[in-house]
Design an enzyme around this catalytic site. Structure first.
Site, short mmCIF file in Angstrom:
data_model
loop_
_atom_site.label_atom_id
_atom_site.label_comp_id
_atom_site.label_asym_id
_atom_site.label_seq_id
_atom_site.Cartn_x
_atom_site.Cartn_y
_atom_site.Cartn_z
N CYS A 1 0.85 -1.20 0.00
CA CYS A 1 0.00 0.00 0.00
C CYS A 1 0.88 1.24 0.00
CB CYS A 1 -0.93 0.01 1.21
SG CYS A 1 -2.35 -1.11 1.10
N HIS B 1 -0.79 -10.00 -4.61
CA HIS B 1 0.06 -9.61 -5.73
C HIS B 1 0.26 -10.78 -6.67
CE1 HIS B 1 2.65 -10.90 -2.36
NE2 HIS B 1 3.49 -11.36 -3.27
#
Ligand code: DGP
Length: 113
Positions: A7, A99
């Site tokens: 993030c 991811h």
């Protein structure tokens, strides 16, 4: 997620080598490349892994998948590439933000584990 590494990378708080971005997705080079091309594709919304996506907006997930061939073309991976998403400790997931690894630029082994 204030303390999530990816993030923070996505928000530009930690530097990264960006290769692609749109409203839903951020992609950048892996700091520890395991192939000549090694790119990480992340949703901008925080999910800790695929196990955390049951209530996700379809768009957040679909945009990650759609970005992958765009990035592969950008990286000139015409002869192929591999996509991996490590999920949980058995798979050695080390960053708890969903991811997708794009690995390419060389012939890979038929073995995947
Ligand atoms: P995984 O093991 O599937 O959770 O993959 C996490 C990947 O993230 C690993 O290949 C290394 C990469 N990584 C960890 N920290 C950083 C960082 O600060 N910057 C970049 N670009 N990649 C990182």
């Amino acid at each position: 997620m204030d303390n999530c590494l990816f993030c923070r990378i996505m928000k530009g708080e930690i530097p990264s080598a960006k290769v692609y971005e749109n409203d839903y997705v951020y992609a950048f080079r892996d700091i520890n490349p395991q192939a000549p091309v090694h790119v990480l594709v992340i949703p901008k919304k925080h999910f800790s892994s695929l196990n955390d996506t049951a209530a996700a907006d379809d768009r957040d997930l679909a945009e990650c998948l759609r970005a992958i061939p765009v990035i592969a073309a950008q990286e000139k991976l015409e002869t192929g590439y591999r996509v991996v998403s490590n999920c949980g400790p058995d798979a050695c997931q080390s960053v708890q933000h969903l991811h997708f690894h794009i690995l390419g630029g060389a012939q890979m082994s038929e073995k995947m584990s």
